[in-house]
Structures are given as C-alpha cells and as structure tokens.
Write an enzyme that holds these catalytic residues in place. Structure first.
Site, PDB file in Angstrom:
ATOM      1  N   ASN A  69     -44.779  55.692   1.242  1.00 37.27           N
ATOM      2  CA  ASN A  69     -44.232  56.384   2.450  1.00 37.27           C
ATOM      3  C   ASN A  69     -43.643  56.537   3.131  1.00 37.27           C
ATOM      4  O   ASN A  69     -43.329  57.076   4.497  1.00 37.27           O
ATOM      5  CB  ASN A  69     -45.206  55.351   3.317  1.00 37.27           C
ATOM      6  N   GLU A  78     -42.222  42.668   0.575  1.00 40.74           N
ATOM      7  CA  GLU A  78     -42.905  43.897   2.038  1.00 40.74           C
ATOM      8  C   GLU A  78     -44.072  44.113   2.003  1.00 40.74           C
ATOM      9  O   GLU A  78     -44.368  45.419   1.032  1.00 40.74           O
ATOM     10  CB  GLU A  78     -41.620  45.063   2.817  1.00 40.74           C
ATOM     11  N   CYS A 110     -46.752  50.323   7.570  1.00 41.31           N
ATOM     12  CA  CYS A 110     -47.652  49.372   7.384  1.00 41.31           C
ATOM     13  C   CYS A 110     -47.817  48.381   8.972  1.00 41.31           C
ATOM     14  O   CYS A 110     -48.228  47.682   8.920  1.00 41.31           O
ATOM     15  CB  CYS A 110     -46.428  48.159   6.833  1.00 41.31           C
TER      16      CYS A 110
HETATM   17  P1  NAD Z   1     -48.454  50.061  -3.947  1.00 31.74           P
HETATM   18  O1  NAD Z   1     -48.026  48.782  -4.297  1.00 31.74           O
HETATM   19  O2  NAD Z   1     -49.420  50.989  -4.875  1.00 31.74           O
HETATM   20  O3  NAD Z   1     -46.615  50.756  -5.160  1.00 31.74           O
HETATM   21  C1  NAD Z   1     -45.467  50.397  -4.584  1.00 31.74           C
HETATM   22  C2  NAD Z   1     -44.137  50.375  -5.553  1.00 31.74           C
HETATM   23  O4  NAD Z   1     -45.054  49.273  -6.861  1.00 31.74           O
HETATM   24  C3  NAD Z   1     -44.818  51.707  -6.393  1.00 31.74           C
HETATM   25  O5  NAD Z   1     -43.109  52.032  -6.867  1.00 31.74           O
HETATM   26  C4  NAD Z   1     -45.750  51.434  -7.470  1.00 31.74           C
HETATM   27  O6  NAD Z   1     -45.434  52.107  -8.656  1.00 31.74           O
HETATM   28  C5  NAD Z   1     -45.407  50.024  -7.650  1.00 31.74           C
HETATM   29  N1  NAD Z   1     -46.083  48.978  -8.455  1.00 31.74           N
HETATM   30  C6  NAD Z   1     -47.738  49.406  -8.422  1.00 31.74           C
HETATM   31  N2  NAD Z   1     -48.257  47.742  -9.006  1.00 31.74           N
HETATM   32  C7  NAD Z   1     -47.055  47.095  -9.848  1.00 31.74           C
HETATM   33  C8  NAD Z   1     -46.942  46.601 -10.508  1.00 31.74           C
HETATM   34  N3  NAD Z   1     -47.840  45.545 -11.034  1.00 31.74           N
HETATM   35  N4  NAD Z   1     -46.039  46.013 -10.945  1.00 31.74           N
HETATM   36  C9  NAD Z   1     -44.871  46.444 -10.254  1.00 31.74           C
HETATM   37  N5  NAD Z   1     -44.606  47.979  -9.993  1.00 31.74           N
HETATM   38  C10 NAD Z   1     -46.183  47.801  -9.603  1.00 31.74           C
HETATM   39  O7  NAD Z   1     -47.582  50.284  -2.664  1.00 31.74           O
HETATM   40  P2  NAD Z   1     -48.563  52.504  -1.439  1.00 31.74           P
HETATM   41  O8  NAD Z   1     -49.341  52.828  -2.493  1.00 31.74           O
HETATM   42  O9  NAD Z   1     -46.761  53.247  -2.647  1.00 31.74           O
HETATM   43  O10 NAD Z   1     -47.206  51.736  -0.481  1.00 31.74           O
HETATM   44  C11 NAD Z   1     -48.489  51.387   0.018  1.00 31.74           C
HETATM   45  C12 NAD Z   1     -48.494  50.251   0.591  1.00 31.74           C
HETATM   46  O11 NAD Z   1     -46.819  49.582   1.147  1.00 31.74           O
HETATM   47  C13 NAD Z   1     -49.004  50.031   1.893  1.00 31.74           C
HETATM   48  O12 NAD Z   1     -49.657  48.263   1.822  1.00 31.74           O
HETATM   49  C14 NAD Z   1     -47.923  49.629   2.501  1.00 31.74           C
HETATM   50  O13 NAD Z   1     -48.319  48.566   3.831  1.00 31.74           O
HETATM   51  C15 NAD Z   1     -46.406  49.119   2.348  1.00 31.74           C
HETATM   52  N6  NAD Z   1     -45.601  49.250   2.626  1.00 31.74           N
HETATM   53  C16 NAD Z   1     -44.457  47.867   3.342  1.00 31.74           C
HETATM   54  C17 NAD Z   1     -43.804  47.796   4.101  1.00 31.74           C
HETATM   55  C18 NAD Z   1     -42.917  46.999   4.535  1.00 31.74           C
HETATM   56  O14 NAD Z   1     -42.199  46.920   4.943  1.00 31.74           O
HETATM   57  N7  NAD Z   1     -44.116  45.643   4.873  1.00 31.74           N
HETATM   58  C19 NAD Z   1     -43.374  49.060   4.569  1.00 31.74           C
HETATM   59  C20 NAD Z   1     -44.002  50.339   3.466  1.00 31.74           C
HETATM   60  C21 NAD Z   1     -44.694  50.564   3.441  1.00 31.74           C
END
Ligand code: NAD
Length: 478
Positions: free
Chosen positions: A155, A250, A284
């Site tokens: 995002n 995060e 987020c």
């Molecule tokens: P996601 O958890 O699906 O994926 C994030 C990353 O993790 C990707 O690179 C993905 O390929 C990898 N991944 C997925 N499963 C994994 C596993 N089991 N082991 C290791 N790596 C894995 O998230 P998304 O859909 O890309 O992003 C949206 C989420 O991110 C939302 O929940 C949002 O709130 C959160 N987010 C948090 C912050 C923050 O700073 N708190 C900022 C931005 C987004």
C-alpha cells in the site's frame, strides 16, 4: 508503453538468467505494464548467504559514509519525484496526489535515516551505584545486529521500503528485502537508485515472490531481526516460524476517530473525508470508525456526506483525482461484500456503495451493527462508518473494543477530554484535532494489540536494529 522489469538482486548482481516470470498489471486499466522474476528457493538461499557473509564488512563502514550514501539517495529521489510518483500510481492505482506525497515522505525517511546514522549514541554508567562497583565504569555502544529481513506490503510500496532499508543501513546492517508481490517494479526502481547513490552492492539483496519466499527468509537463522509490515495473518505465521529472533511488526487496524460535541465539525468532516479515502482507504491508519456525539451526529454526517461526494473518483494518473482504484478486483469484491453485510445488518448507506472494476466509490455507512466486519475488522478500503455515542466514556469503550490499537483521532477543544481520552485509549498514538490518519515519518509509529510490536521511524527503528554493547572498565583498587 515500455514494459518494465522487476528483477532479483543477489550478491551484488542483477539476476539475468531466466526465471519464472509473472506479469505486473495496472489495476485501473488492466494493462500489463511489466513483469517480475520470481525467486527460487536457491535464489533466496544465495541472498541469505550473501547478506550473512557481508555483514562484517558493512558494519565497518563508518557512520559519516553511511549517512552520505543515504543523503545522496534522498537527493536523487527528490530529482526523480514525479517519475517515481507516476510509477507507483501505475502499479497500484493510487492517485498521483497520494503518490507525490508518498515520494516526498520517502525522501524525508531517507534523509532522516542519514541524519540518525550519525547519532548512534551510548551512555557512560558509573559503577558505584553498587558497592561492588566503586572502581568500575561501563560505556555502552550501539552495534548493528547483522542481517535485517525487510518484508513490506503493497500500500505504500516506496516509503515502507525506505522505512526499513534506511534505518537498517544507517545502523550498519545488511538487508534481505522482500517487497510485496503486487508492487515489485517500484521496489526495483528504488534499489537501482540506492545503488546509484553508492549503497555497497552487498549491503542489500532483493528477492521477489509471495509468502513462501518470505517464509524461507524468516525461518533462516542467519537473519537477526525481522522487520515486517503487513497483515495480522502473515504476522502470526512469521512469529511461529521465526524462532529466537527479534520480530518487529507493523500491522493493521480499524482506526477510530472521535468527534466530540464541542468539535469544529467542518474541520472534522473535511479531514475525515480527506484521510478516510486516500489510497482508497488502503492505509493502516485510514479513518474507519467515526464515533460522533449524538448531539452533533446529524450535522456532522451531512457535512461528511458533502465532503465525500465532492471527492473526485477516477484515473489515478490525473492530477486532480482524489480516489483511484483498489489494488485489484478481488480486494474490491471483498469490500463490497462487507458493505452488503453491514447494510443487511441494519446500517444506512449515506453515500457510495457502488463499484466499477477495482474502483469502489467512497462510501459512508451510518450506524452499522457493532459486530459487522466494517466495524471490527480492518476494512482496508474506502468505507467509513459514522456511529453515534452518548458519553465520552462510551466512545472510549467502543474505540478500545477492538483487536487492534494503532492510532486514534479526537476532535475537541476541551483539555479535560483530551487528557481523559489520550490516557484511556489503547493505541500507539492519539492525534488531537486531527484524524487517526496522520503520521510524520520521524515520529515513533506503531501499535499495541494486533497492530504490532515495536516502533518505526528512523531513530526508533535504528534502536530496534542495533544491539547495545557494553565495555566495562575496572580500575585498580587504591
Ligand atoms: P500481507 O500481510 O498480505 O503481505 C505483506 C508482505 O508479507 C508481502 O510482501 C507478502 O508477500 C509477505 N507475506 C505474506 N505472508 C507471509 C508469510 N507467511 N511469511 C512471510 N511473508 C509473508 O499484507 P498486504 O496485503 O501487502 O498489506 C496490507 C496490510 O499491511 C494491512 O493489514 C495494513 O494495515 C498493513 N500495513 C501496516 C502498516 C503499519 O505501518 N502499521 C503500514 C502499511 C500497511
């Protein structure tokens, strides 16, 4: 259009040999804009081995040199701001207004990382607080942990990489980066820029792919710290696989903003509309639940409706677009299901509620059921719910009745309410006279409960990505 290529970068070289590839699409037009190589398990192994082998060399680079490289990177990004913004908009459907902002923030994140590289301070601790230490003194230093695994979501695909690579290198670590599979092109562009700025080739490895690539990285014992930004499902799996490693998380939220009876309603409505729908709510801390005092809920909802209906929905590449599309059609389907569920449960649709392709109209719901998904889960879409409350205690209780706790907003001019709410909310940060969705990149950012562990922001991330090392002097007894 020129097809762009997202490439693996391993042990100081871009991988040129054939790999399985996947197309990268513009989610707004559906057009293929590039392709990404997918890492094999052997690629991931080589990346980890390279990062591990290089860590001592990278740790020896002096702070002024690390700072100079990061500063140069921020300057190069400034020069290419428009190009980077356009690339993100094409890959993600995020409007140019938002991506220009994201690039500006990324410039600051790199610059602040450069500055913090020069501030890895320790302490001098006299020993004589203990009878056994009258002739002793300790000096502490911050030393790099070694290898940082950086796993990022789609995002904010540029700034969130900067938030990991910047502090990790500022602290003297090597990085194994795995960006989101939806946004590998911008990650590749950033990596090229970092190398051009002088980042030593073996200070970073980048592997592309999905969860399985991330899992191989987090399991590996050559990794010292995992810095993950993403969803709670992935984070649970990461914690289960990580073993004895420090894990920084995060994660998401269902952020609340409280509008009290004395609030400036116009300002509150304008800010809720601006920050509840930017990047189609895929942030987020996007405004998701607005708790409004019952005495002002009607005028507030009218003002909010007016502001939301004035948002320009459309082509992310047009400069006046406020709301583009979601990351893909599947995400839009899910959000539409959640809207339907809330309405079936008794919510009133104030505006929006329609979709076209991956674009979901900015939607306001009034009073959805307490247990509906739009209230208790993370919507991560352009849907905001207005929920009336009677007393401030009730607003606090509703805000805290959540599995998450990232940031919250509060509109009031009463100091007693400010203190009461700020103290009572279980969140990482409370924004007064602003919404939940306000972050400056040098501030400590992070959450409690399912919203995460640790704080990001260069100074705080550097602390997490370094160990404290102590040198003790014992002086001769005299
Ligand atoms: P996601 O958890 O699906 O994926 C994030 C990353 O993790 C990707 O690179 C993905 O390929 C990898 N991944 C997925 N499963 C994994 C596993 N089991 N082991 C290791 N790596 C894995 O998230 P998304 O859909 O890309 O992003 C949206 C989420 O991110 C939302 O929940 C949002 O709130 C959160 N987010 C948090 C912050 C923050 O700073 N708190 C900022 C931005 C987004």
């Amino acid at each position: 259009m020129n097809m762009r290529k997202a490439q693996l970068y391993i042990n100081g070289t871009w991988v040129e040999e054939p790999r399985a590839v996947e197309p990268v699409k513009n989610p707004y037009t559906g057009e293929v804009i590039g392709e990404q190589q997918l890492a094999t398990p052997d690629d991931v192994e080589r990346a980890l081995a390279s990062a591990f082998a290089a860590k001592k060399d990278i740790a020896r680079i002096p702070a002024y040199e690390r700072a100079r490289i990061l500063k140069k990177a921020s300057m190069l990004l400034e020069e290419r701001k428009e190009t980077f913004a356009r690339y993100i908009s094409e890959e993600l459907g995020k409007p140019l207004k938002n991506t220009l902002d994201e690039v500006s923030r990324s410039i600051e994140t790199l610059e602040q990382s450069a500055e913090e590289a020069k501030r890895l301070f320790g302490e001098t601790i006299p020993g004589d607080a203990s009878a056994r230490g009258v002739k002793a003194v300790a000096v502490t230093f911050r030393v790099p942990v070694g290898v940082v695994a950086a796993i990022t979501p789609f995002n904010a695909p540029l700034n969130l990489i900067c938030h990991k690579v910047g502090p990790a290198f500022a602290a003297g670590n090597t990085v194994v980066l795995k960006p989101a599979p939806q946004t590998p092109l911008i990650a590749t562009e950033l990596l090229k820029l970092l190398l051009e700025a002088g980042l030593p080739p073996r200070a970073i490895n980048m592997v592309l792919g999905g969860a399985e690539v991330g899992q191989q990285i987090v399991k590996d014992d050559r990794v010292n710290v995992i810095s993950f930004t993403g969803g709670v499902v992935a984070s649970r799996n990461i914690c289960a696989l990580a073993g004895m490693k420090k894990v920084l998380l995060e994660l998401g939220g269902n952020a609340a903003t409280i509008v009290h009876e004395d609030a400036d309603l116009k300002r509150a409505a304008a800010l809720c509309a601006k920050t509840g729908y930017s990047n189609s709510g895929q942030s987020c801390i996007s405004v998701q639940r607005i708790y409004v005092h019952e005495s002002v809920v009607e005028p507030f909802t009218d003002l909010l409706k007016r502001e939301v209906e004035a948002l320009k929905v459309g082509d992310p590449l047009l400069p006046d677009t406020d709301v583009g599309c979601m990351v893909d059609e599947r995400a839009a389907d899910r959000v539409m299901d959640w809207i339907d569920e809330a309405i079936a449960g008794g919510a009133t649709l104030v505006c929006g509620g329609k979709r076209r392709g991956a674009t979901v109209e900015p939607t306001v719901l009034f009073n959805p059921p307490k247990r509906s998904k739009v209230v208790c889960e993370e919507v991560f879409g352009p849907v905001v719910s207005v929920i009336p409350y009677r007393t401030i205690d009730e607003a606090i209780a509703e805000t805290n009745d959540s599995a998450f706790g990232l940031q919250a907003g509060l509109f009031t001019n009463r100091m007693d309410i400010v203190y009461q709410v700020a103290e009572a909310l279980d969140v990482g940060g409370v924004v007064i006279n602003g919404t939940s969705n306000f972050r400056l990149d040098h501030w400590p950012y992070g959450g409690v409960k399912n919203s995460g562990i640790g704080r990001e922001g260069p100074r705080y991330a550097i602390e997490e990505m370094t160990e404290m090392k102590m040198i003790v002097w014992q002086f001769p007894q005299g």
